[in-house]
Write a protein that holds these residues in place. Structure first.
Motif, PDB file in Angstrom:
ATOM      1  N   ILE A  74      59.832 -36.999  99.435  1.00 26.08           N
ATOM      2  CA  ILE A  74      61.187 -36.579  99.805  1.00 26.08           C
ATOM      3  C   ILE A  74      61.177 -35.145 100.350  1.00 26.08           C
ATOM      4  O   ILE A  74      61.803 -34.849 101.379  1.00 26.08           O
ATOM      5  N   GLU A  75      60.444 -34.247  99.672  1.00 30.01           N
ATOM      6  CA  GLU A  75      60.354 -32.843 100.132  1.00 30.01           C
ATOM      7  C   GLU A  75      59.767 -32.770 101.540  1.00 30.01           C
ATOM      8  O   GLU A  75      60.303 -32.069 102.410  1.00 30.01           O
ATOM      9  N   HIS A  76      58.675 -33.483 101.769  1.00 28.92           N
ATOM     10  CA  HIS A  76      58.031 -33.459 103.084  1.00 28.92           C
ATOM     11  C   HIS A  76      58.895 -34.145 104.147  1.00 28.92           C
ATOM     12  O   HIS A  76      58.913 -33.715 105.300  1.00 28.92           O
ATOM     13  N   ALA A  77      59.585 -35.198 103.756  1.00 23.57           N
ATOM     14  CA  ALA A  77      60.476 -35.893 104.699  1.00 23.57           C
ATOM     15  C   ALA A  77      61.578 -34.955 105.188  1.00 23.57           C
ATOM     16  O   ALA A  77      61.939 -34.970 106.368  1.00 23.57           O
ATOM     17  N   ARG A  78      62.088 -34.141 104.282  1.00 24.34           N
ATOM     18  CA  ARG A  78      63.138 -33.177 104.669  1.00 24.34           C
ATOM     19  C   ARG A  78      62.588 -32.118 105.609  1.00 24.34           C
ATOM     20  O   ARG A  78      63.235 -31.732 106.579  1.00 24.34           O
ATOM     21  N   ASP A 101      62.785 -41.043 108.088  1.00 19.64           N
ATOM     22  CA  ASP A 101      62.124 -39.745 107.953  1.00 19.64           C
ATOM     23  C   ASP A 101      60.714 -39.877 107.395  1.00 19.64           C
ATOM     24  O   ASP A 101      59.877 -39.006 107.603  1.00 19.64           O
ATOM     25  N   ALA A 102      60.461 -40.947 106.652  1.00 19.32           N
ATOM     26  CA  ALA A 102      59.151 -41.135 106.020  1.00 19.32           C
ATOM     27  C   ALA A 102      58.937 -42.608 105.708  1.00 19.32           C
ATOM     28  O   ALA A 102      59.890 -43.397 105.653  1.00 19.32           O
ATOM     29  N   LEU A 103      57.665 -42.950 105.496  1.00 16.80           N
ATOM     30  CA  LEU A 103      57.274 -44.302 105.097  1.00 16.80           C
ATOM     31  C   LEU A 103      56.534 -44.242 103.770  1.00 16.80           C
ATOM     32  O   LEU A 103      55.884 -43.234 103.463  1.00 16.80           O
ATOM     33  N   VAL A 113      55.876 -38.636 108.284  1.00 18.20           N
ATOM     34  CA  VAL A 113      55.380 -38.465 106.916  1.00 18.20           C
ATOM     35  C   VAL A 113      55.198 -39.837 106.262  1.00 18.20           C
ATOM     36  O   VAL A 113      56.043 -40.721 106.407  1.00 18.20           O
ATOM     37  N   VAL A 114      54.076 -40.002 105.531  1.00 16.56           N
ATOM     38  CA  VAL A 114      53.799 -41.291 104.892  1.00 16.56           C
ATOM     39  C   VAL A 114      53.090 -41.068 103.559  1.00 16.56           C
ATOM     40  O   VAL A 114      52.307 -40.133 103.399  1.00 16.56           O
ATOM     41  N   ILE A 127      63.944 -43.305 103.867  1.00 18.04           N
ATOM     42  CA  ILE A 127      62.546 -43.666 103.631  1.00 18.04           C
ATOM     43  C   ILE A 127      62.387 -45.180 103.677  1.00 18.04           C
ATOM     44  O   ILE A 127      63.145 -45.929 103.040  1.00 18.04           O
ATOM     45  N   LEU A 128      61.410 -45.623 104.456  1.00 20.96           N
ATOM     46  CA  LEU A 128      61.111 -47.044 104.621  1.00 20.96           C
ATOM     47  C   LEU A 128      59.952 -47.420 103.704  1.00 20.96           C
ATOM     48  O   LEU A 128      58.910 -46.762 103.725  1.00 20.96           O
ATOM     49  N   VAL A 129      60.151 -48.475 102.917  1.00 21.95           N
ATOM     50  CA  VAL A 129      59.136 -48.906 101.945  1.00 21.95           C
ATOM     51  C   VAL A 129      58.733 -50.343 102.235  1.00 21.95           C
ATOM     52  O   VAL A 129      59.593 -51.210 102.433  1.00 21.95           O
TER      53      VAL A 129
END
Length: 196
Positions: A184-188, A74-76, A116-117, A5-7
């Motif tokens: 995290i759930e949605h990123a997976r 996987d997500a931002l 996903v974000v 995950i990128l923050v």
């Protein structure tokens, strides 16, 4: 799968509430088992979006670097401040430039569709940057990102954090834990990650 995950924060000002919120999100995501990359947009300076400039010189290299980063996670999670009731120019300019990236070294690169974000917002006042978050949600949806429903909006930023950088309000602490768990759930489930 451990999600990557990128923050980042939508302000590069020292002590910015959005930066403190991003730091807190980074800790919470890592605590919940994600692999977190925290960046500052100060490290990716971009000119104001200008199609004449793009025609003349191409998409700036920093926009391509950011597009690669977005694609390889996987997500931002974006933490935005609010300027005059809307999205700060730094955030919008970054989104707009990265949207111009369609390939990398001849290979197709789509940094946004299906990614996903999550959104956090903050402000010095009572409204907590909610208007900025609403506008950002509309922009991210328009570029076909999967924006999760939970959102953390931090009011009264000057008093929102304790000396350790944690929220003083239990409500915000619970909200951040829920946002990170959902992200995290949605990123997976929905990962479109492309490793470079």
């Amino acid at each position: 799968m451990i999600p990557r995950i990128l923050v980042f924060a939508g302000s590069i000002r020292g002590g910015a509430y959005s930066g403190k919120t991003a730091d807190l999100a980074q800790r919470e995501l890592a605590g919940q088992g994600a692999e977190v990359t925290r960046i500052s947009l100060a490290d990716y300076p971009l000119p104001i979006m200008d199609e004449d400039l793009e025609t003349e010189k191409g998409v700036p290299e920093n926009a391509v670097r950011l597009a690669r980063l977005f694609a390889s996670h996987d997500a931002l999670l974006i933490c935005t401040p609010e300027y005059n009731g809307s999205i700060p120019p730094l955030v919008k300019n970054t989104i707009d430039w990265v949207s111009r990236v369609s390939s990398d070294g001849g290979k197709p690169l789509k940094p946004y569709p299906g990614k996903v974000v999550a959104i956090c917002s903050s402000s010095d006042g009572h409204f907590a940057g909610i208007r900025s978050a609403t506008h950002l949600r509309a922009v991210l949806s328009h570029i076909q990102m999967e924006v999760i429903a939970p959102q953390v909006s931090v009011p009264n930023g000057a008093d929102a954090f304790d000396e350790d950088g944690n929220f003083r309000e239990e409500r915000l602490t619970r909200g951040m834990a829920r946002l990170c768990r959902t992200l995290i759930e949605h990123a997976r489930l929905l990962s479109t990650r492309v490793d470079h």
